[in-house]
Design a protein around this motif. Structure first.
Motif, PDB file in Angstrom:
ATOM      1  N   GLY A   7       0.861  -1.175   0.000  1.00  0.00           N
ATOM      2  CA  GLY A   7       0.000   0.000   0.000  1.00  0.00           C
ATOM      3  C   GLY A   7       0.896   1.222   0.000  1.00  0.00           C
ATOM      4  N   TYR A   8       1.817   1.243  -0.949  1.00  0.00           N
ATOM      5  CA  TYR A   8       2.862   2.269  -1.077  1.00  0.00           C
ATOM      6  C   TYR A   8       2.286   3.678  -1.111  1.00  0.00           C
ATOM      7  N   ASN A   9       1.148   3.835  -1.781  1.00  0.00           N
ATOM      8  CA  ASN A   9       0.461   5.117  -1.886  1.00  0.00           C
ATOM      9  C   ASN A   9       1.404   6.150  -2.498  1.00  0.00           C
ATOM     10  N   GLU A  10       1.658   7.246  -1.830  1.00  0.00           N
ATOM     11  CA  GLU A  10       2.543   8.281  -2.361  1.00  0.00           C
ATOM     12  C   GLU A  10       3.980   8.119  -1.874  1.00  0.00           C
ATOM     13  N   GLY A  11       4.251   7.054  -1.115  1.00  0.00           N
ATOM     14  CA  GLY A  11       5.614   6.760  -0.692  1.00  0.00           C
ATOM     15  C   GLY A  11       6.079   7.459   0.574  1.00  0.00           C
ATOM     16  N   LYS A  12       5.169   7.986   1.364  1.00  0.00           N
ATOM     17  CA  LYS A  12       5.574   8.715   2.574  1.00  0.00           C
ATOM     18  C   LYS A  12       6.223   7.799   3.607  1.00  0.00           C
ATOM     19  N   PHE A  13       5.675   6.589   3.775  1.00  0.00           N
ATOM     20  CA  PHE A  13       6.287   5.635   4.703  1.00  0.00           C
ATOM     21  C   PHE A  13       7.692   5.272   4.224  1.00  0.00           C
ATOM     22  N   THR A  14       7.828   5.034   2.927  1.00  0.00           N
ATOM     23  CA  THR A  14       9.129   4.690   2.363  1.00  0.00           C
ATOM     24  C   THR A  14      10.138   5.812   2.593  1.00  0.00           C
ATOM     25  N   GLU A  15       9.735   7.048   2.367  1.00  0.00           N
ATOM     26  CA  GLU A  15      10.641   8.181   2.598  1.00  0.00           C
ATOM     27  C   GLU A  15      11.085   8.233   4.054  1.00  0.00           C
ATOM     28  N   ALA A  16      10.167   7.980   4.980  1.00  0.00           N
ATOM     29  CA  ALA A  16      10.527   7.965   6.396  1.00  0.00           C
ATOM     30  C   ALA A  16      11.529   6.849   6.686  1.00  0.00           C
ATOM     31  N   CYS A  17      11.347   5.706   6.021  1.00  0.00           N
ATOM     32  CA  CYS A  17      12.292   4.588   6.201  1.00  0.00           C
ATOM     33  C   CYS A  17      13.672   4.948   5.682  1.00  0.00           C
ATOM     34  N   PHE A  18      13.742   5.601   4.521  1.00  0.00           N
ATOM     35  CA  PHE A  18      15.035   6.022   3.978  1.00  0.00           C
ATOM     36  C   PHE A  18      15.743   6.986   4.930  1.00  0.00           C
ATOM     37  N   GLN A  19      14.985   7.843   5.590  1.00  0.00           N
ATOM     38  CA  GLN A  19      15.584   8.780   6.551  1.00  0.00           C
ATOM     39  C   GLN A  19      16.040   8.065   7.818  1.00  0.00           C
TER      40      GLN A  19
END
Length: 182
Positions: A7-19
């Motif tokens: 449920g990637y959506n706009e990728g906000k969770f992913t961006e937080a993970c990268f940080q």
């Protein structure tokens, strides 16, 4: 570190993970193809236009909500029983306008694991389809975080039962519901 963003959506969770986790690899799964048009490409990110589910290779009807970008689901039950249909103190009855955006191919967590490795974190946010996603997992991997709606208490119980059957022993729960914080 490997992270599955279901449920990637706009990728906000992913961006937080990268940080948070320098050098992590993320495999995102997003059924709503319209959310992927503006996706930022990164070397350590793979995003699949698929629907995570309990079976591989099926074609499943997928629905998007016209008035709220990013709200979409494959769960007809969710569309009929959620607060978007029945309303609550903050949302009017029949507030959602669902349209069928077509069929999307399914993939299981087991297949994702086979193809990309055991994830350290699995995030699942698929608007009422979480149970089907988790049923596609046959072994314990890293931490699993998932959304569950207050209207779907039985699904939550079934998810916990399945996760227990594959080896999970610790669970945390946090939420804000109409009745107050849990």
């Amino acid at each position: 570190m490997i992270i599955f963003d279901i449920g990637y959506n706009e990728g906000k969770f992913t961006e937080a993970c990268f940080q948070q986790y320098s050098g992590c690899r993320v495999v995102g799964v997003e059924a709503n193809v319209s959310l992927l048009y503006d996706m930022v490409k990164k070397e350590n990110l793979i995003v699949l236009n698929r629907l995570a589910s309990d079976k591989d290779g099926e074609k499943v009807d997928f629905f998007v909500e016209l008035n709220q970008t990013g709200i979409s689901t494959a769960s007809k039950e969710f569309m009929e029983n959620s607060r978007f249909k029945k309303g609550n103190k903050d949302i009017r009855i029949d507030s959602a306008q669902w349209i069928n955006s077509g069929k999307v191919s399914t993939i299981t967590l087991d297949t994702l694991i086979e193809n990309y490795g055991d994830p350290d974190i699995v995030k699942i946010d698929v608007e009422g389809y979480e149970h089907q996603v988790i049923m596609g997992l046959s072994k314990k991997v890293g931490k699993i975080c998932f959304e569950c709606h207050e209207e779907e208490r039985q699904k939550l119980d079934n998810i916990v039962e399945h996760l227990t059957s594959v080896g999970y022993t610790q669970f945390g729960f946090i939420g804000y519901y109409e009745e107050g914080a849990v």
